[in-house]
Design an enzyme around this catalytic site. Structure first.
Site, PDB file in Angstrom:
ATOM      1  N   ALA A 197     119.680  76.570 -38.425  1.00 60.59           N
ATOM      2  CA  ALA A 197     119.005  77.014 -39.648  1.00 60.59           C
ATOM      3  C   ALA A 197     118.174  78.281 -39.465  1.00 60.59           C
ATOM      4  O   ALA A 197     118.437  79.310 -40.097  1.00 60.59           O
ATOM      5  CB  ALA A 197     118.126  75.878 -40.182  1.00 60.59           C
ATOM      6  N   ALA A 198     117.158  78.230 -38.607  1.00 61.09           N
ATOM      7  CA  ALA A 198     116.270  79.384 -38.449  1.00 61.09           C
ATOM      8  C   ALA A 198     117.001  80.562 -37.817  1.00 61.09           C
ATOM      9  O   ALA A 198     116.875  81.702 -38.271  1.00 61.09           O
ATOM     10  CB  ALA A 198     115.056  78.995 -37.606  1.00 61.09           C
ATOM     11  N   ARG A 204     122.087  92.287 -42.792  1.00 62.38           N
ATOM     12  CA  ARG A 204     121.973  92.864 -44.129  1.00 62.38           C
ATOM     13  C   ARG A 204     121.108  94.115 -44.128  1.00 62.38           C
ATOM     14  O   ARG A 204     121.362  95.070 -44.871  1.00 62.38           O
ATOM     15  CB  ARG A 204     121.353  91.845 -45.103  1.00 62.38           C
ATOM     16  CG  ARG A 204     122.247  90.673 -45.453  1.00 62.38           C
ATOM     17  CD  ARG A 204     121.626  89.821 -46.553  1.00 62.38           C
ATOM     18  NE  ARG A 204     122.361  88.571 -46.737  1.00 62.38           N
ATOM     19  CZ  ARG A 204     121.929  87.385 -46.392  1.00 62.38           C
ATOM     20  NH1 ARG A 204     120.727  87.263 -45.829  1.00 62.38           N
ATOM     21  NH2 ARG A 204     122.654  86.301 -46.598  1.00 62.38           N
ATOM     22  N   CYS A 213     120.430  67.247 -41.921  1.00 70.34           N
ATOM     23  CA  CYS A 213     119.908  66.211 -42.818  1.00 70.34           C
ATOM     24  C   CYS A 213     121.026  65.435 -43.515  1.00 70.34           C
ATOM     25  O   CYS A 213     120.782  64.356 -44.064  1.00 70.34           O
ATOM     26  CB  CYS A 213     118.988  66.834 -43.860  1.00 70.34           C
ATOM     27  SG  CYS A 213     117.519  67.608 -43.143  1.00 70.34           S
ATOM     28  N   VAL A 261     120.205  78.795 -22.497  1.00 68.66           N
ATOM     29  CA  VAL A 261     119.170  79.718 -22.019  1.00 68.66           C
ATOM     30  C   VAL A 261     118.141  78.935 -21.207  1.00 68.66           C
ATOM     31  O   VAL A 261     117.619  77.920 -21.660  1.00 68.66           O
ATOM     32  CB  VAL A 261     118.492  80.442 -23.190  1.00 68.66           C
ATOM     33  CG1 VAL A 261     117.326  81.296 -22.698  1.00 68.66           C
ATOM     34  CG2 VAL A 261     119.500  81.305 -23.942  1.00 68.66           C
ATOM     35  N   ASP A 295     112.016  74.625 -36.052  1.00 62.42           N
ATOM     36  CA  ASP A 295     111.477  73.394 -35.470  1.00 62.42           C
ATOM     37  C   ASP A 295     110.853  73.576 -34.091  1.00 62.42           C
ATOM     38  O   ASP A 295     110.249  72.635 -33.568  1.00 62.42           O
ATOM     39  CB  ASP A 295     112.581  72.336 -35.373  1.00 62.42           C
ATOM     40  CG  ASP A 295     113.039  71.841 -36.726  1.00 62.42           C
ATOM     41  OD1 ASP A 295     112.488  72.306 -37.746  1.00 62.42           O
ATOM     42  OD2 ASP A 295     113.961  71.004 -36.778  1.00 62.42           O
ATOM     43  N   LYS A 320     100.647  53.423 -62.089  1.00 68.85           N
ATOM     44  CA  LYS A 320     102.065  53.238 -62.321  1.00 68.85           C
ATOM     45  C   LYS A 320     102.459  53.955 -63.610  1.00 68.85           C
ATOM     46  O   LYS A 320     101.674  54.027 -64.557  1.00 68.85           O
ATOM     47  CB  LYS A 320     102.416  51.759 -62.408  1.00 68.85           C
ATOM     48  CG  LYS A 320     102.246  51.020 -61.085  1.00 68.85           C
ATOM     49  CD  LYS A 320     102.594  49.548 -61.217  1.00 68.85           C
ATOM     50  CE  LYS A 320     102.434  48.838 -59.877  1.00 68.85           C
ATOM     51  NZ  LYS A 320     102.756  47.388 -59.980  1.00 68.85           N
ATOM     52  N   TYR A 365     109.796  68.020 -72.088  1.00 71.19           N
ATOM     53  CA  TYR A 365     109.731  66.689 -72.691  1.00 71.19           C
ATOM     54  C   TYR A 365     110.889  66.461 -73.654  1.00 71.19           C
ATOM     55  O   TYR A 365     111.161  67.278 -74.531  1.00 71.19           O
ATOM     56  CB  TYR A 365     108.420  66.484 -73.452  1.00 71.19           C
ATOM     57  CG  TYR A 365     108.490  65.340 -74.448  1.00 71.19           C
ATOM     58  CD1 TYR A 365     108.658  64.025 -74.005  1.00 71.19           C
ATOM     59  CD2 TYR A 365     108.435  65.584 -75.825  1.00 71.19           C
ATOM     60  CE1 TYR A 365     108.762  62.973 -74.902  1.00 71.19           C
ATOM     61  CE2 TYR A 365     108.529  64.525 -76.734  1.00 71.19           C
ATOM     62  CZ  TYR A 365     108.700  63.235 -76.271  1.00 71.19           C
ATOM     63  OH  TYR A 365     108.806  62.198 -77.168  1.00 71.19           O
ATOM     64  N   TRP A 416     103.499  62.662 -72.266  1.00 69.91           N
ATOM     65  CA  TRP A 416     102.636  63.027 -71.138  1.00 69.91           C
ATOM     66  C   TRP A 416     103.405  62.682 -69.863  1.00 69.91           C
ATOM     67  O   TRP A 416     103.727  61.518 -69.618  1.00 69.91           O
ATOM     68  CB  TRP A 416     101.321  62.255 -71.156  1.00 69.91           C
ATOM     69  CG  TRP A 416     100.360  62.718 -72.202  1.00 69.91           C
ATOM     70  CD1 TRP A 416     100.104  62.126 -73.404  1.00 69.91           C
ATOM     71  CD2 TRP A 416      99.508  63.866 -72.137  1.00 69.91           C
ATOM     72  NE1 TRP A 416      99.156  62.824 -74.097  1.00 69.91           N
ATOM     73  CE2 TRP A 416      98.763  63.904 -73.344  1.00 69.91           C
ATOM     74  CE3 TRP A 416      99.297  64.870 -71.193  1.00 69.91           C
ATOM     75  CZ2 TRP A 416      97.831  64.903 -73.624  1.00 69.91           C
ATOM     76  CZ3 TRP A 416      98.370  65.857 -71.463  1.00 69.91           C
ATOM     77  CH2 TRP A 416      97.649  65.874 -72.655  1.00 69.91           C
TER      78      TRP A 416
END
Length: 443
Positions: free
Chosen positions: A10-11, A21, A42, A80, A281, A359, A424, A432
């Site tokens: 990922a990184a 780019r 994931c 490495v 990570d 709730k 809504y 709400w």
């Protein structure tokens, strides 16, 4: 300009793509000890469950795509073992040939990720004991989860443990979780975790709390898990204890690290060594609420940090704005979402806070199919500035936790939540929103 990136997921590859780019003359070399680049870790529990047909589906781009389409020298099987920041070189071993390599750089990114924690348990070399982090791990688990496996034991009740408990239970196996502490998912507060425990038990998951695994017994294959309080028969073990930064190879380099072994980076993703960056990570993550460096390894953060590191390596001056600790996970019929601080963290930081629980329904209460969610809000007592939120329920948890995460990023208060113009219509929400209902009660 020669750019070297250690780590092909990922990184690392987010950075590599930004470099190509922005610098059309860039010479980009990426080094990974594995043979698969740029995949969604994931998604692996869902491959095991069969919801995702193959590990091929979680691969974003192949190694050949990076080589042929983007001109990146994507090396595989390159482990490495050392960097020399004065000579500006990285060195290591080609795993297939056992030959050494030395590569020079102008700018270096360390994006080596994290490794599963697996203590040196007695009997840990027995067959049938696994961790889950990579595609080869996934294939090994699928190979071992055959019809002869009836009882599975998972060590650890974090996100991977929960996701794998669900996935393996869906395969028709009996599942037991052994947890060192007194609750699952300890990034949630204990009162919220009770909802997770109830869901686990309703789905046939055996929960063993407050026991420490000491080792395993068996002939060639694991047959028993031994704890400090008893023994449990099993056919298969998954260790999901957590992860640690993959940074051991940096010993002796003088790199500044956190107590947990993550590389300390500034907002530009620079390390304490000149022309050396780190992301993902293996790096630290600035926490906006705590106002200090933290370590919360997630794919979203890795991609963001990698992108910023790549931009800056190619001459930019962009900053990583930090995290607020947002995460979400599916667990059987529940969605578990949290962002910001838990009560435990607020206590540790000495914050003067209040808590409110409520709730609410995910949609209009009169509309068919509505589901209940439990919300918990943590905020500063004097100013009512938001500190954190936890939500557990069915549908709509992810939507609300993302709104809370945005509110935390912008340092909003309870009153500010009431002013938000949220969507809504009865099939989607009440007049709400649940986050405004809880704010209205306390503001």
């Amino acid at each position: 300009m020669k750019y070297v990136i250690i780590g092909g997921d990922a990184a690392g590859m987010s950075a590599a793509m930004e470099i190509v780019r922005r610098d059309k003359q860039a010479e980009v070399t990426t080094l990974d000890k594995g043979h698969i680049y740029s995949y969604g870790q994931c998604g692996l529990p869902y491959v095991i469950a069969g919801r995702i047909p193959s590990t091929d589906n979680v691969i974003a781009r192949s190694v050949d795509t990076f080589r042929k389409k983007y001109g990146i020298d994507a090396k595989t099987g390159h482990n490495v073992t050392n960097i020399d920041s004065e000579a500006k070189t990285v060195s290591g071993i080609v795993l297939e040939t056992d030959e050494s390599f030395h590569i020079s750089y102008d700018r270096l990114l360390i994006a080596t990720g994290a490794n599963p924690i697996f203590p040196n348990f007695e009997g840990s070399d027995l067959a049938g004991i696994h961790t889950l982090k990579t595609i080869p791990d996934t294939k090994a688990i699928l190979n071992d989860l055959n019809d002869s496996v009836k009882q599975v034991t998972i060590i650890g009740g974090g996100y991977i443990g929960l996701e794998m408990a669900e996935s393996i239970a869906e395969l028709g196996k009996k599942v037991r979780i052994i947890q060192l502490g007194n609750q699952l998912a300890d990034i949630f507060d204990e009162d919220m975790a009770e909802l997770i425990h109830e869901e686990a038990r309703q789905n046939g998951i055996e929960l063993i709390f407050n026991e420490e695994v000491k080792g395993f017994k068996g002939k060639d294959h694991v047959q028993t898990v031994v704890t400090d309080k008893g023994e449990y028969e099993t056919d298969f073990v998954l260790a999901a204890i957590g992860v640690k930064p993959n940074t051991n190879f940096l010993d002796g380099t003088g790199m500044h690290m956190t107590p947990k072994g993550a590389i300390l980076v500034n907002p530009y993703m620079e390390t304490s060594l000149e022309n050396v960056y780190a992301a993902g990570d293996c790096a630290s993550h600035f926490h906006r609420i705590k106002q200090k460096d933290d370590y919360i390894p997630l794919g979203t953060t890795a991609n963001k940090q990698g992108r910023i590191a790549g931009m800056n390596m190619a001459g930019g001056a962009n900053t990583f704005k930090g995290i607020v600790g947002t995460s979400v996970v599916k667990f059987f019929h529940l969605t578990l979402g949290r962002t910001g601080l838990s009560e435990k963290e607020a206590d540790e930081l000495g914050f003067d806070y209040e808590v409110h629980k409520q709730k609410a329904k995910d949609i209009a209460g009169y509309y068919p199919g509505n589901q209940e969610m439990q919300l918990k809000l943590i905020y500063e007592k004097k100013t009512q500035k938001l500190f954190g939120a936890q939500i557990i329920g069915g549908n709509g948890v992810d939507k609300r936790i993302d709104v809370f995460a945005t509110a935390l990023y912008h340092e909003m208060t309870l009153n500010d939540l009431l002013d938000l113009d949220l969507a809504y219509a009865p099939p989607f929400n009440g007049v709400w929103d649940p986050i405004q209902q809880i704010a209205k009660r306390k503001s």
